[in-house]
Design a protein around this motif. Structure first.
Motif, PDB file in Angstrom:
ATOM      1  N   LEU A  59      29.553 -14.398  70.210  1.00 49.31           N
ATOM      2  CA  LEU A  59      29.173 -14.628  71.595  1.00 49.31           C
ATOM      3  C   LEU A  59      28.286 -15.859  71.643  1.00 49.31           C
ATOM      4  O   LEU A  59      27.506 -16.112  70.712  1.00 49.31           O
ATOM      5  CB  LEU A  59      28.412 -13.422  72.158  1.00 49.31           C
ATOM      6  CG  LEU A  59      29.192 -12.103  72.238  1.00 49.31           C
ATOM      7  CD1 LEU A  59      28.281 -10.976  72.705  1.00 49.31           C
ATOM      8  CD2 LEU A  59      30.397 -12.238  73.154  1.00 49.31           C
ATOM      9  N   TYR A  60      28.377 -16.630  72.735  1.00 43.28           N
ATOM     10  CA  TYR A  60      27.686 -17.909  72.831  1.00 43.28           C
ATOM     11  C   TYR A  60      26.778 -17.943  74.068  1.00 43.28           C
ATOM     12  O   TYR A  60      27.148 -17.465  75.143  1.00 43.28           O
ATOM     13  CB  TYR A  60      28.697 -19.054  72.927  1.00 43.28           C
ATOM     14  CG  TYR A  60      29.672 -19.101  71.778  1.00 43.28           C
ATOM     15  CD1 TYR A  60      29.377 -19.809  70.620  1.00 43.28           C
ATOM     16  CD2 TYR A  60      30.888 -18.415  71.849  1.00 43.28           C
ATOM     17  CE1 TYR A  60      30.268 -19.850  69.557  1.00 43.28           C
ATOM     18  CE2 TYR A  60      31.790 -18.446  70.792  1.00 43.28           C
ATOM     19  CZ  TYR A  60      31.473 -19.166  69.646  1.00 43.28           C
ATOM     20  OH  TYR A  60      32.359 -19.184  68.592  1.00 43.28           O
ATOM     21  N   HIS A  61      25.613 -18.535  73.882  1.00 38.90           N
ATOM     22  CA  HIS A  61      24.641 -18.669  74.973  1.00 38.90           C
ATOM     23  C   HIS A  61      24.167 -20.112  75.010  1.00 38.90           C
ATOM     24  O   HIS A  61      23.754 -20.664  73.981  1.00 38.90           O
ATOM     25  CB  HIS A  61      23.451 -17.728  74.742  1.00 38.90           C
ATOM     26  CG  HIS A  61      22.398 -17.803  75.802  1.00 38.90           C
ATOM     27  ND1 HIS A  61      22.553 -17.228  77.047  1.00 38.90           N
ATOM     28  CD2 HIS A  61      21.164 -18.389  75.800  1.00 38.90           C
ATOM     29  CE1 HIS A  61      21.457 -17.448  77.760  1.00 38.90           C
ATOM     30  NE2 HIS A  61      20.598 -18.151  77.036  1.00 38.90           N
ATOM     31  N   MET A 111      26.415 -14.358  78.358  1.00 36.07           N
ATOM     32  CA  MET A 111      27.041 -14.885  77.141  1.00 36.07           C
ATOM     33  C   MET A 111      28.505 -15.207  77.434  1.00 36.07           C
ATOM     34  O   MET A 111      29.153 -14.545  78.257  1.00 36.07           O
ATOM     35  CB  MET A 111      26.994 -13.853  76.010  1.00 36.07           C
ATOM     36  CG  MET A 111      25.617 -13.379  75.624  1.00 36.07           C
ATOM     37  SD  MET A 111      24.844 -14.488  74.431  1.00 36.07           S
ATOM     38  CE  MET A 111      23.229 -13.669  74.278  1.00 36.07           C
ATOM     39  N   TRP A 112      29.018 -16.211  76.717  1.00 34.05           N
ATOM     40  CA  TRP A 112      30.434 -16.548  76.809  1.00 34.05           C
ATOM     41  C   TRP A 112      31.150 -15.984  75.584  1.00 34.05           C
ATOM     42  O   TRP A 112      30.673 -16.145  74.461  1.00 34.05           O
ATOM     43  CB  TRP A 112      30.623 -18.067  76.881  1.00 34.05           C
ATOM     44  CG  TRP A 112      29.895 -18.706  78.023  1.00 34.05           C
ATOM     45  CD1 TRP A 112      28.775 -19.477  77.966  1.00 34.05           C
ATOM     46  CD2 TRP A 112      30.220 -18.601  79.414  1.00 34.05           C
ATOM     47  NE1 TRP A 112      28.390 -19.854  79.217  1.00 34.05           N
ATOM     48  CE2 TRP A 112      29.257 -19.341  80.123  1.00 34.05           C
ATOM     49  CE3 TRP A 112      31.242 -17.953  80.112  1.00 34.05           C
ATOM     50  CZ2 TRP A 112      29.281 -19.448  81.511  1.00 34.05           C
ATOM     51  CZ3 TRP A 112      31.265 -18.058  81.502  1.00 34.05           C
ATOM     52  CH2 TRP A 112      30.293 -18.808  82.189  1.00 34.05           C
ATOM     53  N   THR A 117      27.330  -9.639  79.612  1.00 31.71           N
ATOM     54  CA  THR A 117      26.009  -9.725  80.226  1.00 31.71           C
ATOM     55  C   THR A 117      25.099  -8.576  79.804  1.00 31.71           C
ATOM     56  O   THR A 117      25.564  -7.507  79.400  1.00 31.71           O
ATOM     57  CB  THR A 117      26.113  -9.721  81.768  1.00 31.71           C
ATOM     58  OG1 THR A 117      26.410  -8.393  82.234  1.00 31.71           O
ATOM     59  CG2 THR A 117      27.200 -10.670  82.235  1.00 31.71           C
ATOM     60  N   ARG A 151      24.853 -19.115  68.800  1.00 34.80           N
ATOM     61  CA  ARG A 151      26.002 -18.267  68.478  1.00 34.80           C
ATOM     62  C   ARG A 151      25.489 -16.985  67.829  1.00 34.80           C
ATOM     63  O   ARG A 151      24.655 -17.037  66.911  1.00 34.80           O
ATOM     64  CB  ARG A 151      26.962 -18.987  67.525  1.00 34.80           C
ATOM     65  CG  ARG A 151      28.256 -18.224  67.266  1.00 34.80           C
ATOM     66  CD  ARG A 151      29.123 -18.949  66.262  1.00 34.80           C
ATOM     67  NE  ARG A 151      28.594 -18.803  64.905  1.00 34.80           N
ATOM     68  CZ  ARG A 151      29.120 -19.399  63.836  1.00 34.80           C
ATOM     69  NH1 ARG A 151      30.159 -20.206  63.969  1.00 34.80           N
ATOM     70  NH2 ARG A 151      28.589 -19.205  62.643  1.00 34.80           N
ATOM     71  N   THR A 168      28.859 -10.756  67.523  1.00 33.03           N
ATOM     72  CA  THR A 168      29.104  -9.788  68.595  1.00 33.03           C
ATOM     73  C   THR A 168      28.704  -8.382  68.164  1.00 33.03           C
ATOM     74  O   THR A 168      28.039  -7.650  68.903  1.00 33.03           O
ATOM     75  CB  THR A 168      30.583  -9.808  69.010  1.00 33.03           C
ATOM     76  OG1 THR A 168      30.944 -11.131  69.405  1.00 33.03           O
ATOM     77  CG2 THR A 168      30.841  -8.847  70.162  1.00 33.03           C
ATOM     78  N   GLU A 190      32.783 -12.908  81.007  1.00 29.18           N
ATOM     79  CA  GLU A 190      31.351 -12.958  80.717  1.00 29.18           C
ATOM     80  C   GLU A 190      30.906 -11.658  80.063  1.00 29.18           C
ATOM     81  O   GLU A 190      31.408 -10.576  80.388  1.00 29.18           O
ATOM     82  CB  GLU A 190      30.543 -13.146  82.002  1.00 29.18           C
ATOM     83  CG  GLU A 190      30.810 -14.440  82.742  1.00 29.18           C
ATOM     84  CD  GLU A 190      30.107 -14.488  84.089  1.00 29.18           C
ATOM     85  OE1 GLU A 190      29.899 -15.596  84.596  1.00 29.18           O
ATOM     86  OE2 GLU A 190      29.771 -13.413  84.649  1.00 29.18           O
ATOM     87  N   CYS A 250      18.062  -9.505  76.416  1.00 26.60           N
ATOM     88  CA  CYS A 250      18.952  -9.327  75.271  1.00 26.60           C
ATOM     89  C   CYS A 250      18.121  -9.554  74.010  1.00 26.60           C
ATOM     90  O   CYS A 250      17.568 -10.638  73.807  1.00 26.60           O
ATOM     91  CB  CYS A 250      20.111 -10.317  75.335  1.00 26.60           C
ATOM     92  SG  CYS A 250      21.231 -10.242  73.921  1.00 26.60           S
TER      93      CYS A 250
END
Length: 209
Positions: free
Chosen positions: A13-15, A103-104, A184, A126, A129, A182, A189
């Motif tokens: 997951l990416y932020h 997060m993407w 979330t 990164r 997950t 998304e 988090c």
């Protein structure tokens, strides 16, 4: 949705965030929502931000630290008002967005977001997950870019509907893994385990800790 299948097919997951926020995230190993950060200031005059569209980035101070709240330019309040459910107002939905960490789940979606802010030299984190969801069981999933209100020709020129059911836990998310737009987390988090950072989606991610 089968959560284990999601973890297998979306291992990272990416932020994306500002360099200033990145420093605080690394230090505290926690990402806070805009609403949570506003609450931490103790400044009642900032309460209005929770229900208002930000047309520019906004800085807030918590103790000795500065945080940047990202703009919400992709949201058209006029368009948003036409696609809300549950008798929600525009302010209701904006509060709902500001209450979340986003997060993407794919590089493709990360690229779309990154391209908009590339000139600001953002930082990309990164995360695993599996480890992130283990530490944050309050995760919810969304099948659209909730912060964008682009018109949809299939819906008569209106954006897709959104409201209280836009963000759902895995057990209630009745769509395929590929339809998760998304990931979330309400309020905050927590980062448990190693994670990585980079300045671009196509560059090497370096382990932070």
């Amino acid at each position: 949705m089968d959560l284990q299948k999601f973890i297998k097919e979306r291992p990272f997951l990416y932020h994306l965030t500002s360099e200033r926020n990145a420093i605080n995230i690394i230090k505290e190993r926690t990402i806070y929502s805009a609403n949570a950060l506003i609450d931490m200031t103790g400044d009642q005059s900032l309460e209005r931000i929770k229900r208002s569209r930000r047309i520019i980035h906004q800085e807030i101070r918590i103790g000795d630290n500065l945080f940047s709240l990202r703009d919400q330019k992709p949201i058209s309040e006029k368009a948003l008002g036409k696609c809300l459910t549950d008798n929600w107002s525009v302010g209701d939905f904006l509060y709902h967005l500001n209450d979340r960490v986003f997060m993407w789940p794919t590089l493709d979606r990360l690229w779309r977001h990154f391209n908009r802010y590339e000139q600001e030299n953002p930082i990309i984190f990164r995360f695993s997950t599996h480890e992130l969801l283990d530490a944050n069981p309050h995760v919810k999933f969304c099948r659209l870019n909730s912060g964008a209100t682009r018109a949809n020709s299939y819906l008569g020129g209106k954006p897709p509907e959104r409201g209280s059911n836009s963000f759902m836990p895995a057990l209630l998310f009745e769509f395929a893994v590929r339809e998760v737009a998304e990931v979330t987390f309400e309020n905050k988090c927590v980062i448990d385990g190693p994670f990585w950072k980079s300045s671009r989606p196509d560059e090497i991610f370096v382990q932070v800790s």
